[in-house]
Motif scaffolding. Structure first.
Motif, PDB file in Angstrom:
ATOM      1  N   LEU A   1       0.825  -1.203   0.000  1.00  7.01           N
ATOM      2  CA  LEU A   1       0.000   0.000   0.000  1.00  7.01           C
ATOM      3  C   LEU A   1       0.860   1.255   0.000  1.00  7.01           C
ATOM      4  O   LEU A   1       0.601   2.208  -0.743  1.00  7.01           O
ATOM      5  N   LEU A   2       1.915   1.262   0.825  1.00  6.18           N
ATOM      6  CA  LEU A   2       2.816   2.408   0.870  1.00  6.18           C
ATOM      7  C   LEU A   2       3.517   2.605  -0.473  1.00  6.18           C
ATOM      8  O   LEU A   2       3.739   3.733  -0.922  1.00  6.18           O
ATOM      9  N   ASN A   3       3.858   1.498  -1.117  1.00  2.38           N
ATOM     10  CA  ASN A   3       4.482   1.586  -2.436  1.00  2.38           C
ATOM     11  C   ASN A   3       3.528   2.218  -3.453  1.00  2.38           C
ATOM     12  O   ASN A   3       3.910   3.041  -4.282  1.00  2.38           O
ATOM     13  N   LYS A   4       2.241   1.826  -3.365  1.00  2.82           N
ATOM     14  CA  LYS A   4       1.230   2.414  -4.242  1.00  2.82           C
ATOM     15  C   LYS A   4       1.108   3.923  -4.009  1.00  2.82           C
ATOM     16  O   LYS A   4       0.781   4.687  -4.920  1.00  2.82           O
ATOM     17  N   MET A   5       1.366   4.341  -2.795  1.00  2.34           N
ATOM     18  CA  MET A   5       1.279   5.752  -2.432  1.00  2.34           C
ATOM     19  C   MET A   5       2.498   6.540  -2.898  1.00  2.34           C
ATOM     20  O   MET A   5       2.581   7.746  -2.690  1.00  2.34           O
ATOM     21  N   GLY A   6       3.463   5.847  -3.496  1.00  2.34           N
ATOM     22  CA  GLY A   6       4.646   6.527  -4.015  1.00  2.34           C
ATOM     23  C   GLY A   6       5.821   6.545  -3.077  1.00  2.34           C
ATOM     24  O   GLY A   6       6.749   7.340  -3.247  1.00  2.34           O
TER      25      GLY A   6
ATOM     26  N   CYS B 275      -9.062   2.043   4.049  1.00  3.52           N
ATOM     27  CA  CYS B 275     -10.108   1.644   3.100  1.00  3.52           C
ATOM     28  C   CYS B 275     -10.155   2.603   1.918  1.00  3.52           C
ATOM     29  O   CYS B 275     -10.281   2.171   0.764  1.00  3.52           O
ATOM     30  N   ASP B 276     -10.045   3.906   2.199  1.00  2.00           N
ATOM     31  CA  ASP B 276     -10.054   4.899   1.125  1.00  2.00           C
ATOM     32  C   ASP B 276      -8.878   4.689   0.180  1.00  2.00           C
ATOM     33  O   ASP B 276      -9.018   4.781  -1.047  1.00  2.00           O
ATOM     34  N   LEU B 277      -7.692   4.416   0.753  1.00  2.31           N
ATOM     35  CA  LEU B 277      -6.494   4.232  -0.066  1.00  2.31           C
ATOM     36  C   LEU B 277      -6.564   2.944  -0.881  1.00  2.31           C
ATOM     37  O   LEU B 277      -6.136   2.908  -2.038  1.00  2.31           O
ATOM     38  N   VAL B 278      -7.095   1.888  -0.270  1.00  3.52           N
ATOM     39  CA  VAL B 278      -7.252   0.622  -0.992  1.00  3.52           C
ATOM     40  C   VAL B 278      -8.168   0.823  -2.195  1.00  3.52           C
ATOM     41  O   VAL B 278      -7.910   0.318  -3.293  1.00  3.52           O
ATOM     42  N   ALA B 279      -9.243   1.590  -2.001  1.00  2.60           N
ATOM     43  CA  ALA B 279     -10.170   1.867  -3.104  1.00  2.60           C
ATOM     44  C   ALA B 279      -9.517   2.762  -4.153  1.00  2.60           C
ATOM     45  O   ALA B 279      -9.662   2.537  -5.356  1.00  2.60           O
ATOM     46  N   LYS B 280      -8.802   3.782  -3.695  1.00  2.84           N
ATOM     47  CA  LYS B 280      -8.173   4.737  -4.608  1.00  2.84           C
ATOM     48  C   LYS B 280      -7.168   4.056  -5.529  1.00  2.84           C
ATOM     49  O   LYS B 280      -7.144   4.299  -6.743  1.00  2.84           O
ATOM     50  N   TYR B 281      -6.337   3.175  -4.941  1.00  3.58           N
ATOM     51  CA  TYR B 281      -5.282   2.532  -5.721  1.00  3.58           C
ATOM     52  C   TYR B 281      -5.675   1.132  -6.214  1.00  3.58           C
ATOM     53  O   TYR B 281      -4.860   0.439  -6.809  1.00  3.58           O
ATOM     54  N   LYS B 282      -6.957   0.744  -5.909  1.00  6.65           N
ATOM     55  CA  LYS B 282      -7.458  -0.581  -6.321  1.00  6.65           C
ATOM     56  C   LYS B 282      -6.482  -1.683  -5.905  1.00  6.65           C
ATOM     57  O   LYS B 282      -6.094  -2.553  -6.694  1.00  6.65           O
TER      58      LYS B 282
END
Length: 293
Positions: free
Chosen positions: A166-171, A267-274
């Motif tokens: 998840l952190l990787n998806k966040m950049g 939950c918001d981040l999981v949805a945002k980055y699918k």
């Protein structure tokens, strides 16, 4: 009991408007609730977090959230809030220009909203309206609770994998060696790097806690101590649960601010980055189909 419920709803209406003004006027329902949870001088943290077990269904619920949802509904019906899906809220022109100091929920809202409310008459029918409204809110996005339940049951290695991904998806480029360790509660401690648009690279300290209760201020203090030791420029503390008000205040103190990510934001981040989820298209009926002419 009914008068106490109405009094709480009326107070909540004002707090909702204050929160939406503070957040810029266009927010989600959960963001408004979070703002009240963290900063309200009217409702205590314990009052907002209180849980009870329904005698009828046997399920655990939050009494304050019932009243909060009903307060939002009143504000929508009275024209202070606009919404298309009941989740994303926006202050209307009326809501943007409201005078908070003179705002009176009975006079400014209920006088308009009560006649429009389904089963608006007091008594048993009000209970029906309560249950219908909150059932709608509970069922709106059931996957969020499913995700939080799954995170709480994950073993430490899988939880670390989730957080890293998840952190990787966040950049954030997470280091694969330095400072990473397994602990009993499934948390990880490590470092990562964030590269901004101007090619500046910032070192960030990371901590993830799979937690049962709320993360308290002492946990934030310990994390800040680690940040200082390793000269991290800022920190990210991520948990599947929530943070106490004192933890939020502590995270914002000092020169090295710590970004807090709670379960709802996960939950918001999981949805945002699918991230390990698959979006499903569905439809929600508007009030046209529910209202009696």
């Amino acid at each position: 009991m009914a008068n106490q419920k109405i009094e709480t709803e009326n107070k909540a209406m004002k707090e909702i408007l204050i929160a939406m003004h503070n957040l810029g006027g266009q927010v989600t329902r959960n963001q408004v609730l979070q703002e009240i949870h963290e900063n309200s001088d009217v409702f205590s943290e314990d009052e907002i977090d209180e849980t009870r077990v329904s005698k009828k269904s046997g399920k655990t619920y939050h009494p304050f959230r019932w009243k909060f949802n009903f307060a939002v509904k009143h504000l929508i019906l009275a024209g202070f809030i606009d919404t298309e899906n009941s989740r994303d809220l926006e202050l209307s022109k009326k809501g943007r220009n409201v005078d908070i100091e003179t705002f009176d929920a009975e006079r400014d809202v209920r006088y308009i909203s009560e006649p429009k409310m389904p089963h608006h008459k007091r008594g048993k029918t009000e209970v029906v309206a309560d249950e219908a409204l909150n059932k709608e809110q509970d069922e709106e996005e059931p996957w969020r609770q499913e995700l939080l339940d799954a995170l709480a049951k994950m073993n430490p290695k899988k939880f670390e994998l989730f957080c890293r991904g998840l952190l990787n998806k966040m950049g954030i480029d997470v280091e694969d060696k330095m400072g990473v360790q397994y602990v009993a509660d499934g948390g990880i401690d490590g470092f990562g790097y964030v590269r901004s648009d101007d090619f500046r690279t910032t070192r960030v300290a990371l901590q993830a806690k799979r937690w049962q209760g709320k993360v308290s201020a002492p946990e934030i203090d310990k994390f800040r101590g680690a940040m200082d030791k390793f000269n991290a420029e800022f920190g990210i503390f991520i948990t599947n649960s929530d943070f106490t008000r004192e933890a939020v205040k502590t995270a914002r103190q000092g020169t090295r601010i710590i970004t807090l990510i709670d379960g709802d934001q996960i939950c918001d981040l999981v949805a945002k980055y699918k991230f390990y989820v698959e979006p499903v298209t569905t439809y929600c009926l508007k009030d046209f189909y529910r209202e009696e002419d």
